[in-house]
Each structure stands twice: as structure tokens, then as C-alpha cells.
Motif scaffolding. Sequence first.
Motif, PDB file in Angstrom:
ATOM      1  N   ASP A   4       0.844  -1.188   0.000  1.00 33.08           N
ATOM      2  CA  ASP A   4       0.000   0.000   0.000  1.00 33.08           C
ATOM      3  C   ASP A   4       0.880   1.239   0.000  1.00 33.08           C
ATOM      4  N   ASP A   5       0.506   2.220  -0.789  1.00 33.07           N
ATOM      5  CA  ASP A   5       1.279   3.441  -0.885  1.00 33.07           C
ATOM      6  C   ASP A   5       0.338   4.548  -1.320  1.00 33.07           C
ATOM      7  N   ASP A   6       0.404   5.692  -0.660  1.00 30.45           N
ATOM      8  CA  ASP A   6      -0.462   6.801  -1.055  1.00 30.45           C
ATOM      9  C   ASP A   6       0.280   7.855  -1.872  1.00 30.45           C
ATOM     10  N   VAL A   7       1.535   7.593  -2.233  1.00 26.58           N
ATOM     11  CA  VAL A   7       2.276   8.451  -3.157  1.00 26.58           C
ATOM     12  C   VAL A   7       2.364   7.746  -4.506  1.00 26.58           C
ATOM     13  N   PHE A   8       3.005   6.567  -4.541  1.00 31.95           N
ATOM     14  CA  PHE A   8       2.990   5.727  -5.731  1.00 31.95           C
ATOM     15  C   PHE A   8       1.741   4.867  -5.574  1.00 31.95           C
ATOM     16  N   LEU A   9       0.665   5.332  -6.144  1.00 34.36           N
ATOM     17  CA  LEU A   9      -0.685   4.887  -5.802  1.00 34.36           C
ATOM     18  C   LEU A   9      -0.893   3.384  -5.926  1.00 34.36           C
ATOM     19  N   SER A  10      -1.430   2.803  -4.869  1.00 33.53           N
ATOM     20  CA  SER A  10      -1.816   1.405  -4.922  1.00 33.53           C
ATOM     21  C   SER A  10      -3.334   1.275  -5.096  1.00 33.53           C
ATOM     22  N   GLN A  11      -4.051   2.393  -4.982  1.00 33.46           N
ATOM     23  CA  GLN A  11      -5.497   2.409  -5.184  1.00 33.46           C
ATOM     24  C   GLN A  11      -5.882   3.664  -5.959  1.00 33.46           C
ATOM     25  N   ASP A  12      -7.037   3.611  -6.635  1.00 30.18           N
ATOM     26  CA  ASP A  12      -7.551   4.795  -7.323  1.00 30.18           C
ATOM     27  C   ASP A  12      -7.841   5.880  -6.293  1.00 30.18           C
ATOM     28  N   ILE A  13      -7.641   7.146  -6.705  1.00 28.44           N
ATOM     29  CA  ILE A  13      -8.026   8.280  -5.872  1.00 28.44           C
ATOM     30  C   ILE A  13      -8.823   9.252  -6.729  1.00 28.44           C
ATOM     31  N   ASP A  14      -9.531  10.168  -6.087  1.00 25.02           N
ATOM     32  CA  ASP A  14     -10.257  11.206  -6.805  1.00 25.02           C
ATOM     33  C   ASP A  14      -9.256  12.179  -7.422  1.00 25.02           C
ATOM     34  N   ALA A  15      -9.500  12.566  -8.658  1.00 21.17           N
ATOM     35  CA  ALA A  15      -8.632  13.523  -9.344  1.00 21.17           C
ATOM     36  C   ALA A  15      -9.028  14.936  -8.951  1.00 21.17           C
ATOM     37  N   PRO A  16      -8.037  15.828  -8.790  1.00 14.27           N
ATOM     38  CA  PRO A  16      -8.383  17.227  -8.528  1.00 14.27           C
ATOM     39  C   PRO A  16      -8.979  17.851  -9.782  1.00 14.27           C
ATOM     40  N   ASN A  17      -9.692  18.955  -9.622  1.00 13.18           N
ATOM     41  CA  ASN A  17     -10.284  19.642 -10.769  1.00 13.18           C
ATOM     42  C   ASN A  17      -9.217  20.194 -11.704  1.00 13.18           C
ATOM     43  N   THR A  18      -8.132  20.701 -11.140  1.00  9.29           N
ATOM     44  CA  THR A  18      -7.000  21.169 -11.939  1.00  9.29           C
ATOM     45  C   THR A  18      -5.733  20.562 -11.367  1.00  9.29           C
ATOM     46  N   ALA A  19      -4.769  20.292 -12.225  1.00  6.64           N
ATOM     47  CA  ALA A  19      -3.514  19.704 -11.769  1.00  6.64           C
ATOM     48  C   ALA A  19      -2.416  20.002 -12.775  1.00  6.64           C
ATOM     49  N   THR A  20      -1.188  20.022 -12.271  1.00  8.21           N
ATOM     50  CA  THR A  20      -0.017  20.088 -13.126  1.00  8.21           C
ATOM     51  C   THR A  20       0.588  18.693 -13.152  1.00  8.21           C
ATOM     52  N   ILE A  21       0.796  18.176 -14.341  1.00  6.34           N
ATOM     53  CA  ILE A  21       1.216  16.790 -14.550  1.00  6.34           C
ATOM     54  C   ILE A  21       2.631  16.755 -15.128  1.00  6.34           C
ATOM     55  N   LEU A  22       3.458  15.859 -14.599  1.00  5.50           N
ATOM     56  CA  LEU A  22       4.744  15.538 -15.213  1.00  5.50           C
ATOM     57  C   LEU A  22       4.609  14.135 -15.782  1.00  5.50           C
ATOM     58  N   SER A  23       4.759  14.006 -17.088  1.00  6.57           N
ATOM     59  CA  SER A  23       4.669  12.713 -17.751  1.00  6.57           C
ATOM     60  C   SER A  23       6.074  12.292 -18.155  1.00  6.57           C
ATOM     61  N   MET A  24       6.541  11.156 -17.616  1.00  2.99           N
ATOM     62  CA  MET A  24       7.895  10.677 -17.882  1.00  2.99           C
ATOM     63  C   MET A  24       7.852   9.428 -18.758  1.00  2.99           C
ATOM     64  N   ALA A  25       8.839   9.295 -19.642  1.00  8.70           N
ATOM     65  CA  ALA A  25       8.922   8.124 -20.517  1.00  8.70           C
ATOM     66  C   ALA A  25      10.386   7.817 -20.804  1.00  8.70           C
ATOM     67  N   ALA A  26      10.650   6.593 -21.204  1.00  4.19           N
ATOM     68  CA  ALA A  26      12.008   6.180 -21.554  1.00  4.19           C
ATOM     69  C   ALA A  26      11.929   5.203 -22.713  1.00  4.19           C
ATOM     70  N   GLY A  27      12.986   5.184 -23.497  1.00  2.57           N
ATOM     71  CA  GLY A  27      13.046   4.268 -24.621  1.00  2.57           C
ATOM     72  C   GLY A  27      14.371   3.550 -24.653  1.00  2.57           C
ATOM     73  N   MET A  28      14.359   2.367 -25.245  1.00  2.00           N
ATOM     74  CA  MET A  28      15.603   1.624 -25.414  1.00  2.00           C
ATOM     75  C   MET A  28      16.575   2.490 -26.204  1.00  2.00           C
ATOM     76  N   GLY A  29      17.822   2.313 -25.937  1.00  2.00           N
ATOM     77  CA  GLY A  29      18.820   3.122 -26.613  1.00  2.00           C
ATOM     78  C   GLY A  29      19.120   4.397 -25.859  1.00  2.00           C
ATOM     79  N   ASN A  30      18.693   4.448 -24.570  1.00  2.54           N
ATOM     80  CA  ASN A  30      19.133   5.545 -23.722  1.00  2.54           C
ATOM     81  C   ASN A  30      18.452   6.871 -24.039  1.00  2.54           C
ATOM     82  N   VAL A  31      17.158   6.852 -24.293  1.00  5.33           N
ATOM     83  CA  VAL A  31      16.394   8.063 -24.587  1.00  5.33           C
ATOM     84  C   VAL A  31      15.350   8.256 -23.503  1.00  5.33           C
ATOM     85  N   TYR A  32      15.274   9.469 -22.986  1.00  4.12           N
ATOM     86  CA  TYR A  32      14.318   9.815 -21.935  1.00  4.12           C
ATOM     87  C   TYR A  32      13.546  11.046 -22.382  1.00  4.12           C
TER      88      TYR A  32
END
Length: 159
Positions: free
Chosen positions: A122-150
Motif C-alpha cells: 500500500d502506498d499513497d504516493v505511488f498509488l496502490s489504489q484509485d483516488i479522486d482527481a483534482p479539478n485542476t492539476a499540473t502533470i509531469l509525464s515521464m517516458a524512456a526508450g531503449m537506446g538511452n532516450v528519456y
Amino acid sequence: RNATPKARLLGAYTASEAFYNAIGQSDDGEGFVKAARGAMKLAEVSPGEIDVIKTHGTGTKSNNQSEGSAISRMFGHSGFVATSYKQKIGHTMGVSGLLETCMLISDMAAGIIPGIENRTEDDDVFLSQDIDAPNTATILSMAAGMGNVYSAAVLTTEI
């Protein structure tokens, strides 16, 4: 088309790091850090303004170590929630980061931030359960690819 935007892109950045293993991720998450800091700088957003982090989150030991280290270095463990979609869609040949971001925005528009599937604790930061979304939020979307690309993108749901 009378479409109403659900989010606005504030900044995006791509980075790389020196290869340390077969998939190119260092344990300290330097590539993730570079991409996230670059995106936040272009978006003119500080770490304390990030509400939601969409992690790359493959579930592999190397990725969890690398991305977890990067997030800890940049954000500590408070002030945001984190989720991941990789467990739902797997690797989709180059567009998984964009697809996952669209899924998060759609889920938030429906009122939730989903928990990370198959969490073993259980974790309330790295979510283990669904939570209600705020009406407004700032999102950081992270991704990585093979070959050392972020990549990282900062978006807001405040339109």
C-alpha cells in the motif's frame, strides 16, 4: 470540430545519459532527471508545483531503481501522487509515453487517478489504489526508450 481541450502542454524535453548497462539506465536516474528538469524549465514550473507524475513504470528492477531514484532526487516523497499505465498496455512501439499521457488525462477528466496495477504494498504516493482527481492539476509525464532516450512533458488540466 467543437472539441474542448482537456489539457495544455506547457513544456517537453528529451535527454540521454551515458550507457551503464544493456538498456542504458543508470541507477541514479540521471536521464529521467535531465528530461524532467528540462521540461519543467521550459514550462516554468518548479518541482513543488507538480501534482501528478505519470511514471514510465515498466516494473523491471532496473527501471524501478532508475526512475525511483530520479523522482526521489527531484521531489522527495511528498506533494504529488504517481501512477503508471505500462502494466495495462505494455510496450507499444514508440508511442507508449504519449498513449499513457492521454489515458491519464482521460481518467482525470472522468474524475480519477488510477492506482498502479499489481502493487505489492500500500502506498499513497505511488498509488496502490484509485483516488479522486483534482479539478485542476499540473502533470509531469515521464517516458524512456531503449537506446538511452528519456522524455518528459509538463501539462496542466487547467484550461
